[in-house]
Write a protein that holds these residues in place. Structure first.
Motif, mmCIF file in Angstrom:
data_model
loop_
_atom_site.group_PDB
_atom_site.id
_atom_site.type_symbol
_atom_site.label_atom_id
_atom_site.label_comp_id
_atom_site.label_asym_id
_atom_site.label_seq_id
_atom_site.Cartn_x
_atom_site.Cartn_y
_atom_site.Cartn_z
ATOM 1 N N LEU A 45 0.806 -1.222 0.000
ATOM 2 C CA LEU A 45 0.000 0.000 0.000
ATOM 3 C C LEU A 45 0.839 1.272 0.000
ATOM 4 N N ASN A 46 2.061 1.192 0.474
ATOM 5 C CA ASN A 46 2.900 2.392 0.576
ATOM 6 C C ASN A 46 3.649 2.745 -0.700
ATOM 7 N N VAL A 47 3.675 1.846 -1.664
ATOM 8 C CA VAL A 47 4.402 2.139 -2.904
ATOM 9 C C VAL A 47 3.587 1.845 -4.164
ATOM 10 N N ALA A 48 2.400 1.284 -4.008
ATOM 11 C CA ALA A 48 1.589 0.906 -5.166
ATOM 12 C C ALA A 48 1.174 2.128 -5.976
ATOM 13 N N SER A 49 1.217 1.972 -7.287
ATOM 14 C CA SER A 49 0.807 3.045 -8.192
ATOM 15 C C SER A 49 -0.715 3.078 -8.313
ATOM 16 N N LEU A 50 -1.206 4.125 -8.954
ATOM 17 C CA LEU A 50 -2.633 4.262 -9.212
ATOM 18 C C LEU A 50 -3.158 3.047 -9.973
ATOM 19 N N ALA A 51 -2.449 2.648 -11.012
ATOM 20 C CA ALA A 51 -2.861 1.505 -11.835
ATOM 21 C C ALA A 51 -2.831 0.206 -11.027
ATOM 22 N N PRO A 57 -9.966 -5.750 -6.086
ATOM 23 C CA PRO A 57 -11.413 -5.843 -6.275
ATOM 24 C C PRO A 57 -12.142 -4.673 -5.613
ATOM 25 N N GLY A 58 -12.985 -4.008 -6.389
ATOM 26 C CA GLY A 58 -13.787 -2.907 -5.871
ATOM 27 C C GLY A 58 -13.074 -1.568 -5.811
ATOM 28 N N VAL A 59 -11.809 -1.526 -6.226
ATOM 29 C CA VAL A 59 -11.043 -0.274 -6.188
ATOM 30 C C VAL A 59 -10.955 0.284 -7.604
ATOM 31 N N GLY A 60 -11.623 1.419 -7.793
ATOM 32 C CA GLY A 60 -11.570 2.110 -9.072
ATOM 33 C C GLY A 60 -10.638 3.304 -8.973
ATOM 34 N N VAL A 61 -10.744 4.207 -9.913
ATOM 35 C CA VAL A 61 -9.870 5.373 -9.962
ATOM 36 C C VAL A 61 -10.006 6.221 -8.697
ATOM 37 N N SER A 62 -11.242 6.508 -8.283
ATOM 38 C CA SER A 62 -11.434 7.410 -7.142
ATOM 39 C C SER A 62 -10.897 6.820 -5.840
ATOM 40 N N LYS A 63 -11.115 5.537 -5.596
ATOM 41 C CA LYS A 63 -10.598 4.924 -4.364
ATOM 42 C C LYS A 63 -9.077 4.804 -4.418
ATOM 43 N N ALA A 64 -8.539 4.490 -5.587
ATOM 44 C CA ALA A 64 -7.085 4.407 -5.729
ATOM 45 C C ALA A 64 -6.453 5.776 -5.454
ATOM 46 N N LYS A 65 -7.064 6.831 -5.980
ATOM 47 C CA LYS A 65 -6.561 8.194 -5.727
ATOM 48 C C LYS A 65 -6.680 8.541 -4.249
ATOM 49 N N ALA A 66 -7.776 8.118 -3.614
ATOM 50 C CA ALA A 66 -7.963 8.391 -2.185
ATOM 51 C C ALA A 66 -6.887 7.698 -1.344
ATOM 52 N N ILE A 67 -6.511 6.489 -1.726
ATOM 53 C CA ILE A 67 -5.456 5.763 -1.006
ATOM 54 C C ILE A 67 -4.130 6.507 -1.143
ATOM 55 N N ILE A 68 -3.815 6.942 -2.357
ATOM 56 C CA ILE A 68 -2.567 7.671 -2.591
ATOM 57 C C ILE A 68 -2.587 9.010 -1.869
ATOM 58 N N ASN A 69 -3.704 9.734 -1.919
ATOM 59 C CA ASN A 69 -3.813 11.013 -1.208
ATOM 60 C C ASN A 69 -3.642 10.823 0.293
ATOM 61 N N TYR A 70 -4.217 9.760 0.824
ATOM 62 C CA TYR A 70 -4.097 9.489 2.257
ATOM 63 C C TYR A 70 -2.632 9.309 2.646
ATOM 64 N N ARG A 71 -1.925 8.477 1.902
ATOM 65 C CA ARG A 71 -0.526 8.220 2.279
ATOM 66 C C ARG A 71 0.352 9.447 2.060
ATOM 67 N N GLU A 72 -0.011 10.325 1.122
ATOM 68 C CA GLU A 72 0.751 11.559 0.914
ATOM 69 C C GLU A 72 0.478 12.575 2.021
ATOM 70 N N GLN A 73 -0.753 12.618 2.530
ATOM 71 C CA GLN A 73 -1.116 13.590 3.558
ATOM 72 C C GLN A 73 -0.826 13.102 4.972
ATOM 73 N N VAL A 74 -1.124 11.836 5.253
ATOM 74 C CA VAL A 74 -0.981 11.293 6.604
ATOM 75 C C VAL A 74 0.374 10.640 6.815
#
Length: 104
Positions: A45-51, A57-74
């Motif tokens: 989760l700490n290095v995975a790309s958007l793609a 399963p169940g992770v689209g563009v918006s959830k993938a972006k949310a995961i990346i935003n979370y790790r960048e902010q938190v």
């Protein structure tokens, strides 16, 4: 096929430390995944790309972006369960993907 044979093959593979192929299952949404994943094959989760995140399963563009935003902010994820702090990911989603991801 005899029901005992697969169990015996598994026991033999375990005693010889041979990797065992796991069966695939299909979620209700048609997503196929292995019933068991080795730690080496899990998505970090700490290095995975958007793609890469979108392959879960169940992770689209918006959830993938949310995961990346979370790790960048938190900061980096300390544990997989921390995913529930990401907007749009609850316990149900976590249960679908927790066996497919890891945190290093």
């Amino acid at each position: 096929m005899n029901k005992i044979l697969p169990g015996l093959l598994l026991l033999a593979a375990l005693s010889l430390h041979i990797p065992v192929a796991h069966s695939q299952s299909t979620d209700t949404d048609g997503t196929r995944h292995n019933s068991s994943q080795s730690v080496a094959n899990k998505l970090d989760l700490n290095v995975a790309s958007l793609a890469e995140l979108q392959t879960l399963p169940g992770v689209g563009v918006s959830k993938a972006k949310a995961i990346i935003n979370y790790r960048e902010q938190v900061g980096p994820f300390l544990e997989v369960a921390q995913l529930t702090e990401v907007k749009g990911i609850g316990n149900k989603m976590l249960s679908k993907i927790q066996s497919l991801v890891k945190v290093d």
